[in-house]
Design an enzyme around this catalytic site. Structure first.
Site, PDB file in Angstrom:
ATOM      1  N   ASP A 271       0.861  -1.174   0.000  1.00 43.38           N
ATOM      2  CA  ASP A 271       0.000   0.000   0.000  1.00 43.38           C
ATOM      3  C   ASP A 271       0.909   1.239   0.000  1.00 43.38           C
ATOM      4  O   ASP A 271       2.123   1.160   0.172  1.00 43.38           O
ATOM      5  CB  ASP A 271      -0.964  -0.009   1.191  1.00 43.38           C
ATOM      6  CG  ASP A 271      -2.184   0.882   0.928  1.00 43.38           C
ATOM      7  OD1 ASP A 271      -2.151   1.675  -0.036  1.00 43.38           O
ATOM      8  OD2 ASP A 271      -3.163   0.800   1.685  1.00 43.38           O
TER       9      ASP A 271
HETATM   10  C1  BGC Z   1      -5.041   3.265   0.427  1.00 41.66           C
HETATM   11  C2  BGC Z   1      -5.290   2.254  -0.661  1.00 41.66           C
HETATM   12  C3  BGC Z   1      -5.234   2.942  -2.006  1.00 41.66           C
HETATM   13  C4  BGC Z   1      -3.878   3.606  -2.149  1.00 41.66           C
HETATM   14  C5  BGC Z   1      -3.657   4.264  -3.494  1.00 41.66           C
HETATM   15  C6  BGC Z   1      -3.802   4.095   0.179  1.00 41.66           C
HETATM   16  O1  BGC Z   1      -3.682   5.139   1.071  1.00 41.66           O
HETATM   17  O2  BGC Z   1      -4.954   2.582   1.654  1.00 41.66           O
HETATM   18  O3  BGC Z   1      -6.513   1.607  -0.461  1.00 41.66           O
HETATM   19  O4  BGC Z   1      -5.478   2.041  -3.039  1.00 41.66           O
HETATM   20  O5  BGC Z   1      -3.751   4.588  -1.134  1.00 41.66           O
HETATM   21  O6  BGC Z   1      -4.345   5.444  -3.602  1.00 41.66           O
END
Ligand code: BGC
Length: 742
Positions: A271
């Protein structure tokens, strides 16, 4: 040069026809080129081509995120194919969570439809709209089981139930990846967040989790297994830690379970920034340690941060990361790009005629909004409104004209200009026949300025009925937007009270990203529709529903607590050794002074609130009524590997047609570990004409009765099983069968 160890990694042998190409490519690539493929970058504030062009050209990155300008994507893909060292195209990622330009209801709302086919169709529309810009990979579905409505990301979830979440996750994966990964209008899906993120302590986003091994396997992992079995292309690691190990460094999860046991052949992406955060967690000392831990655990692609780019090559050269770890990751990444057809068609089809896509998306958004709405209360048949019996309608509340707010969280690309607010929907529908008067009363859902409430009271007192649009603005749910108090925010409770005092029928419509605690307003509303954040077509769907051109059919995918102190409160809980009896009612104010210690009973309840929820999982009313009878099983005893058929007669006892979600629950009352009091094992949406009766049948296979038991894995234990069928998780029609042990 090191080539992938195909013997060690069964996934690499799945390349079939494309394997030789990938292998040849891998053979030619340097360590630096390979690590470039394991890196994903964002443009930040800069122009995408200026910000990322050189990184692509020099092979420093193999994937990009948050570039949605089709011309920029096309140019970056051209650079990748024509100018980068090996001509490898880019993964182009974006959070397409519940629609792209056209916004569907939030996933929690979509789950309330209990209609996986609709969720699948809506996701095909989202994929089609996104692919027009060149996005080829979405970070959805989020399949974190969510038992805590304080958690802002419950909005992105399918709720609290394992079975429902499995069905919805599978549907969304199939929708995004429709017609196959290489189809021009599909996008690769991503099962996230692996795993346990929804168990964040007190619903505080990113907080630590405490999940037992049994809960992990029986509750949190099954949706991911369902997504893997549905062919999901990627899995994203959770920000949270599990039993002391942050998910991004959790080799037993990412490699031993996901790849070796489940056979997942897609890619694992960290993530956002979650690799350097391993150091913040306190697992590693610095970025190099974090990069090593993540790569070793099985993270193929680093999102946003650059620890792989900066440290992985030296870690390999120093022998801290085996070369085969890199090779396996790159092989998986290249395999995915081959499967997505990116080598032959990497660019967005900007010539495509999007009008059909838009039309379908709007249809899906309308139907999803309609089916997501849950009728929670309808005293004296207040709804549907009868046009001929009213003249003047007061449309009140901070969410009444919230074309933007009703879209909910994660709407980076959503187009508020095409969003139909409730006010607009009502005007379109009945504006020509009825007098509609609009008074927001509160500027936003959080406003505490009471001056508008008096204006609203005046408008209400002139009207025949009050339509009151309450809830939360979009910003109050979603990532990092948790709340400790989940009452209606601002002065909305005062607004409800003031309008109730006017004496006209008050119909509440709540748009929110989570279940709110509503005990303090329920008595003052004559009817209540829970619309979640319903998306682009919310207003049109609401107008049709309120005026009876559509009949509510949604059911709650999550328990509604009475007060926040009851959380976590979910239907599939354990019985405990001291379950409260259904009739137990205790009010703290009624306890006699110096009451003897044990005189209040000794069971699992709070002294100051009923032990039941305000609305249970699976609950939802219709404009008609349904009755259940004649529950019967095809046989009293089955053996492992067999199934029992469960039949029930469903009758529409009302005077109009409607759709009921028939739900099947099971309990294993005696087992080697304590099991939930009920578990959903099946559901069907059944539409019946007024007066019609139909037999509804479920096939319950013994596979559905298995559970995970520490040290023994997934087991099936003989003995008695209980079955209930009904319209919510309090269903009372009951039967039993035996599972033999021969
Ligand atoms: C979130 C994810 C997301 C990613 C990309 C993160 O902060 O937890 O769910 O896909 O950002 O934007």
């Amino acid at each position: 040069m090191t080539t992938p160890n195909t013997k060690a990694d069964p996934n690499v042998t799945e390349f079939d026809a494309t394997a030789p190409d990938v292998m040849a490519l891998m053979g030619a690539m340097s360590l630096g080129d390979k690590i470039g493929q394991m890196s994903l970058a964002q443009p930040g504030e800069g122009h995408p081509v200026e910000a990322l062009g050189d990184l692509v050209r020099t092979g420093k990155i193999g994937a990009i995120i948050n570039v949605v300008d089709p011309v920029a994507v096309a140019e970056l893909q051209r650079i990748a194919l024509e100018e980068s060292p090996y001509g490898i195209p880019l993964l182009v990622g974006r959070d397409v969570i519940h629609g792209f330009k056209t916004i569907m209801p939030i996933p929690l709302g979509q789950a309330a439809s209990w209609n996986p086919e609709l969720v699948r169709m809506a996701s095909t529309s989202a994929a089609a709209e996104a692919s027009l810009t060149g996005v080829n990979w979405t970070y959805a579905p989020m399949m974190d089981i969510s038992r805590d409505p304080r958690w802002g990301r419950i909005a992105e979830s399918f709720g609290e139930d394992v079975f429902l979440t499995c069905q919805m996750s599978k549907a969304m994966v199939e929708g995004f990846q429709w017609e196959g990964l290489s189809a021009p209008a599909s996008v690769a899906a991503c099962a996230k967040h692996f795993v346990g993120y929804g168990a964040a302590e007190s619903g505080r986003d990113y907080a630590t989790t405490n999940i037992s091994e049994h809960e992990l396997h029986n509750v949190y992992l099954p949706p991911f297994k369902a997504a893997v079995d549905s062919g999901v292309a990627s899995v994203m690691t959770s920000f949270s830690d599990l039993d002391g190990i942050p998910a991004t460094a959790h080799r037993p999860l990412l490699t031993d379970l996901l790849r070796d046991q489940w056979g997942f052949g897609g890619i694992v992406v960290s993530d956002w920034n979650s690799i350097p955060e391993l150091t913040t967690h306190g697992l590693t000392a610095d970025d190099q340690g974090a990069a090593i831990a993540a790569a070793h655990a099985g993270v193929d692609l680093e999102m946003a941060s650059d620890t792989y780019l900066s440290h992985l090559a030296s870690a390999v050269e120093d022998g801290k990361v085996p070369m085969e770890v890199i090779d396996h990751a790159v092989a998986r990444l290249l395999k995915l790009k081959v499967e997505m057809g990116l080598f032959s068609a990497p660019c967005p089809n900007i010539e495509a005629e999007p009008s059909n896509i838009k039309k379908r998306a709007l249809e899906h958004a309308y139907q999803s909004a309609l089916e997501s709405m849950v009728l929670l209360k309808n005293e004296h048949h207040t709804l549907p409104l009868k046009k001929e019996q009213i003249k003047k309608v007061a449309v009140i509340g901070p969410l009444a004209d919230g074309a933007y707010e009703q879209l909910g969280t994660w709407i980076f690309d959503g187009d508020p200009d095409i969003s139909i607010s409730a006010w607009a929907g009502l005007q379109n529908k009945v504006g020509g026949d009825l007098e509609l008067v609009f008074e927001p009363a509160l500027e936003t859902s959080r406003s505490r300025d009471m001056t508008g409430i008096q204006r609203a009271v005046e408008v209400a007192s002139q009207a025949d009925v009050v339509l009151l649009f309450l809830g939360e603005e979009a910003i109050l749910s979603g990532e990092a937007h948790s709340r400790a108090d989940i009452d209606l925010p601002g002065a909305q409770v005062d607004l409800v009270k003031s309008l109730h005092a006017v004496g006209k029928p008050v119909v509440g419509v709540i748009m929110a990203g989570r279940p709110l605690t509503l005990s303090n307003v329920m008595d003052q509303l004559d009817a209540l529709v829970y619309a979640w954040h319903p998306g682009t077509m919310g207003g049109a769907a609401i107008a049709d529903l309120l005026f009876g051109d559509a009949v509510p059919s949604g059911k709650l995918p999550v328990t509604f607590p009475r007060v926040v102190g009851q959380i976590p409160l979910y239907y599939n809980a354990k019985n405990t050794g001291k379950p409260p009896t259904p009739e137990l009612v205790t009010y703290i104010d009624d306890i006699p002074v110096r009451a003897p210690q044990t005189s209040l009973g000794m069971s699992a309840f709070h002294l100051d609130v009923a032990h039941t929820p305000l609305f249970c999982f699976g609950y939802g009313l219709s404009y008609t009524q349904f009755s259940y009878s004649n529950l019967r099983l095809s046989r009293p005893k089955i053996q492992a590997g067999e199934h029992v058929d469960v039949h029930v007669d469903l009758t529409n006892t009302g005077d109009r047609s409607g759709t009921e979600v028939v739900q099947l629950y099971v309990r294993d009352p005696v087992a080697s570990i304590t099991r939930p009091v009920r578990e959903l094992k099946g559901f069907q949406r059944i539409t019946l004409a007024a007066g019609e009766t139909r037999q509804v049948s479920f096939t319950l296979h013994t596979d559905a009765l298995k559970f995970y038991c520490s040290g023994r894995g997934w087991i099936l234990e003989p003995g008695l099983f209980e079955v209930w069928v009904g319209g919510d998780s309090n269903a009372t029609l009951h039967a039993t069968f035996d599972l033999g042990d021969e």
